[in-house]
Write an enzyme that holds these catalytic residues in place. Structure first.
Site, PDB file in Angstrom:
ATOM      1  N   SER A 120       0.850  -1.184   0.000  1.00  0.00           N
ATOM      2  CA  SER A 120       0.000   0.000   0.000  1.00  0.00           C
ATOM      3  C   SER A 120       0.891   1.242   0.000  1.00  0.00           C
ATOM      4  CB  SER A 120      -0.961  -0.041   1.189  1.00  0.00           C
ATOM      5  OG  SER A 120      -1.982   0.911   1.046  1.00  0.00           O
TER       6      SER A 120
ATOM      7  N   ASP B 271      -8.521  -4.959  -6.336  1.00  0.00           N
ATOM      8  CA  ASP B 271      -8.210  -3.971  -5.307  1.00  0.00           C
ATOM      9  C   ASP B 271      -9.058  -2.723  -5.509  1.00  0.00           C
ATOM     10  OD1 ASP B 271      -7.071  -2.154  -3.540  1.00  0.00           O
ATOM     11  OD2 ASP B 271      -5.027  -2.805  -3.952  1.00  0.00           O
TER      12      ASP B 271
ATOM     13  N   HIS C 173      -6.809  -5.694  -1.920  1.00  0.00           N
ATOM     14  CA  HIS C 173      -5.738  -4.852  -1.373  1.00  0.00           C
ATOM     15  C   HIS C 173      -4.899  -5.690  -0.411  1.00  0.00           C
ATOM     16  CE1 HIS C 173      -3.882  -0.980  -0.913  1.00  0.00           C
ATOM     17  NE2 HIS C 173      -4.014  -1.005   0.399  1.00  0.00           N
TER      18      HIS C 173
END
Length: 634
Positions: A473, A558, A590
Site C-alpha cells: 500500500s 483492489d 488490497h
C-alpha cells in the site's frame, strides 16, 4: 549464513493458523474461534462448549476464508462479514450454530456493510451501516436478527463517517468530516427525534473523536488533542462540551485502547504505546487481574473477549519471537487456563527478537523504530548484513512491537529487518503526524526512510550494497519512490499494491471515501489540480531513474489501489527499457488473503531477494491453486 538456524518453511510462516481469534459467547457457555476447514484449508468459524475440546465448524466458506466475526449478544448466532474476491463490498451474515446455511442480512448487490454496532442489553437487534441509498454515504439500519427485518434508523446527511449509541441503544452521536476543510465534527442529539447540534470540532490539524456516552447520557468520553500535542481522554458535557474531567493522557503518545465497563459505562483502563504498550489502570478492581495476568507469560496481553457478566475473559498474549497464545481467565478465581497457540508448528523453530530503537532524522526528529536481526547474527564478523527496510502502509498507521510473519521470514533468511515509524505515522501526537504533510516521495517522509537506512549502515548493521526496500500500500509507494528518487540506495525493491501515479489514485478511490477527500488533499497535496506536484511525487514519471531490480505484486480486484497503478509503472518502465517482475492475482484485492496466492507470491519474492541480496531460500514452490498471472511474460 552457516550459523543461521533451521529454515522455516514458507507454508508454516504464511499458512493459515491452526486456531486464532478466540471469542467467548456472552453467556459463557461456548467458545468460537477461526480455524481452517479440514477439506479445503479455508478459515471458518468453529464453536465448542467452553469446557470441551470437541469443536464443530459452523460456517461454510470455501474460498477466501472468514476473518471478521462476532457473537450475537444472545449467544445464538455467529455474525460475520465477507466480501467477494477482495472487492471490500462486505455483506453481514448471520450463522446459526447448528451449521445450517447462513443468512445474508444485507443482500444488496454492490452495497457495503460497515459500522456494525451491538449492545448486550438489546440482544435481539443490531445496527449496521449500508451505502445502498447513495454509494458515497452510509445510513444506519436497525435489523431484527430473528426475522432479518430491516428498518432505516438514521439517515446520513452526507458527511457522517461514524455513529455513537447511548445506554438505550439509540444513535445520539455522529462523527462527520467537513469536505471543504477536512475538519472533524462531533454532533449530538438528545433523542432520535431531536435535531443534531455541533458539540466539538477538530480542525484538520488536530486529532480527536468520541469514545462513548456515560450511562446517564449527560456526558461523553472523547479523545482530543485540542490545546495539546497528544490526545487526552476527557469527559465532557454532552450539551455544552464543557470539560468535566481529564481521565488519562501521555506526553509522548496518543490514547490507545480504552477498556470500558459495559454496565456502568465507566472507563476501566487506558493503554499507551510509544515503543511498547503500557496500561494506565483506572478501576482498582482490574489492578489485581492485570497483576495476575502479568505472571502468566512474559508477553504483552490483551483482553480480546469477555462474557456479558464481565467475569470471564479471553486473553491473548503476544510476543516478538513466537506465535500468540490465548487463555481463558476467571476474574473470580484469578486463574488462567491455556486454550491454544495460533501456530504451534512455529514453536519448534528459533525465531528472532525485535529490539526497540529511536532513530534521529536529519532534522533531529526522533523516529520510533524496530530492528530484528537473524538468530545468532554476528555483526562484527559480518561487517554488516543484507537488510530489508519494511515500510508500513497507511501511511496514517504505525508499526508496533510484536510477532510478524514477514519480519520472521526475512530474519530467518539472513536479513536484518528495519521497521520505521516515519513522520506521518499515527499515535505519536499531532506534530509528528503533520510533520509528514505534503512529504510524499521527495519530501521528509521518504527522507526519514533514507535516514533510517543510513543509521543502520553507520551502526554496522547493514551492508550498504545489499539493502532492499519492501512494503504494501503506502509502503509499496515508498518502495517505488525510493527506487526512483534514491536509486543508488537500494539493491532491489518489492512493491505490493502500491500506487504509482498519485493523481489517478485520487481519481479512483472508493466512492465512500468522498467525505475524506479533503483530508487527503491536506496531507498529500492537490495532485489533481497541481500537475507539477503530481509529476514531482509520482514514480510513474520517473520510471527511467530506476536502476535496481523491482518486483510488483497486485490484486486485480483492489478497490483502493486499482490494478491500473501497477500496470502504469510496469508499462512506463517497459517503455524506458527498464525491466521488472510483475505478478497479478486475479481473485485478490488490497493484499493477499488466500494461502495459495500468499505461498506463490512470497516464494517468488524469496527467490528475488536471494538473487539480489544473497540470503537463503527454499526452492521455488509450485502452487497449483494460485490465481497468479505472470504479467512480465505476457
Amino acid at each position: 549464513m552457516e550459523s543461521l538456524p533451521e529454515l522455516v518453511p514458507l507454508k508454516i510462516l504464511f499458512g493459515n493458523p491452526e486456531k486464532t481469534s478466540p471469542n467467548v459467547s456472552p453467556d459463557g457457555k461456548s467458545l468460537a474461534f477461526l480455524a481452517p476447514s479440514e477439506d479445503r484449508d479455508v478459515l471458518n468459524v468453529w464453536v465448542r462448549p467452553i469446557n470441551s475440546e470437541k469443536a464443530k465448524m459452523v460456517t461454510k466458506d470455501e474460498l477466501r476464508g472468514i476473518r471478521q466475526f462476532s457473537w450475537s449478544e444472545d449467544s445464538q448466532y455467529i455474525m460475520y462479514l465477507q466480501d467477494v474476491g477482495g472487492d471490500e463490498n462486505f455483506h453481514l451474515y448471520l450463522q446459526p450454530l447448528d451449521g445450517k446455511s447462513a443468512k445474508d442480512l444485507t443482500d444488496f448487490e454492490g452495497v457495503r456493510a460497515q459500522n456494525l454496532v451491538t449492545d448486550k442489553h438489546y440482544p435481539e437487534e443490531v445496527l449496521v451501516g449500508l451505502n445502498k441509498r447513495n454509494p458515497q454515504i452510509f445510513d444506519m439500519y436497525r435489523v431484527k436478527l430473528e426475522t432479518g427485518e430491516m428498518t432505516l434508523d438514521t439517515e446520513n446527511p452526507g458527511d457522517v463517517l461514524g455513529w455513537l449509541t447511548d445506554a438505550k441503544f439509540q444513535i445520539r452521536g455522529a462523527i462527520a468530516m467537513n469536505p471543504t476543510d477536512g475538519s472533524t465534527t462531533f454532533r449530538t442529539r438528545e433523542t432520535p427525534d431531536s435535531e443534531w447540534k455541533e458539540l466539538m470540532i477538530w480542525p484538520q490539524e488536530e486529532n480527536g473523536g468520541p469514545v462513548a456516552f456515560t450511562k446517564d447520557g449527560k456526558s461523553v468520553y472523547v479523545q482530543s488533542s485540542l490545546g495539546y500535542d497528544t490526545t487526552r481522554l476527557l469527559q465532557v458535557d454532552a450539551v455544552t462540551a464543557e470539560e468535566q474531567k481529564v481521565i488519562a493522557f501521555s506526553d509522548k503518545t496518543d490514547i490507545g485502547r480504552v477498556m470500558m465497563n459495559d454496565d456502568t459505562r465507566e472507563v476501566e483502563a487506558v493503554s499507551f504505546n510509544y515503543l511498547r504498550r503500557e496500561w494506565n489502570i483506572l478501576d482498582p478492581a482490574l489492578a489485581e487481574d492485570f497483576k495476575q495476568l502479568e505472571k502468566v507469560e512474559d508477553a504483552e496481553f490483551s483482553v480480546v473477549s469477555e462474557t456479558a457478566d464481565q467475569r470471564t475473559w479471553i486473553v491473548t498474549f503476544s510476543k516478538d519471537d513466537g506465535p500468540s497464545a490465548s487463555y481463558i481467565y476467571s476474574r473470580d478465581t484469578k486463574k488462567a487456563d491455556f486454550l491454544f497457540v495460533t501456530q504451534p508448528a512455529l514453536t519448534k523453530y528459533k525465531l528472532s527478537s525485535m529490539s526497540c530503537e529511536v532513530i534521529k532524522a536529519r532534522d533531529g526528529l526522533e523516529l520510533p523504530a524496530y530492528l530484528s536481526l537473524p538468530v545468532s547474527a554476528n555483526l562484527k564478523a559480518s561487517g554488516g548484513l543484507p537488510m530489508v527496510l519494511n515500510v508500513h502502509g497507511g501511511p496514517w498507521a504505525r508499526d508496533a512491537w510484536g510477532f510478524r510473519p514477514d519480519t520472521q521470514w526475512f530474519a530467518n533468511r539472513g536479513y536484518a529487518v528495519l521497521q520505521v515509524n516515519f513522520r506521518g505515522s499515527t499515535g505519536f501526537g499531532k506534530s509528528f503526524l503533520h510533520a509528514g504533510d505534503k512529504g510524499w516521495g521527495v519530501g521528509p517522509m521518504q527522507d526519514d526512510l533514507t535516514d533510517a537506512v543510513q543509521w543502520a549502515v553507520d551502526q554496522g548493521i547493514a551492508d550498504p550494497k545489499k539493502i532492499a526496500i519492501y512494503g504494501g500500500s503506502y509502503g509499496g509507494y515508498a518502495c517505488l519512490a525510493g527506487m526512483c528518487f534514491t536509486p543508488d540506495l537500494y539493491a532491489c525493491g518489492v512493491d505490493v499494491v502500491g500506487p504509482s501515479h498519485i493523481s489517478t489514485l485520487f481519481q479512483s478511490i472508493p466512492s465512500y471515501w468522498a467525505p475524506m477527500k479533503k483530508q487527503l488533499v491536506h496531507r498529500v497535496g492537490d495532485v489533481e489540480n497541481d500537475q507539477e506536484l503530481n509529476e514531482r511525487i509520482s514514480p510513474f514519471y520517473h520510471a527511467d531513474k530506476i536502476k535496481a531490480p523491482l518486483l510488483i505484486g497486485q490484486g486485480a480486484n483492489d478497490p483502493r489501489v486499482k490494478q491500473a497503478e501497477a500496470d502504469q509503472i510496469f508499462n512506463a518502465m517497459k517503455e524506458k527499457g527498464v525491466s521488472a517482475e510483475y505478478y497479478l492475482y486475479k481473485d485478490e484485492g488490497h493484499g493477499f488473503a488466500r494461502p495459495p496466492n500468499k505461498f506463490d507470491f512470497y516464494s517468488r519474492v524469496e527467490q528475488f531477494l536471494a538473487k539480489h541480496l544473497g540470503g537463503r531460500s527454499e526452492p521455488l514452490l509450485n502452487v497449483e491453486d494460485s490465481s497468479v498471472v505472470v504479467m512480465h511474460e505476457q
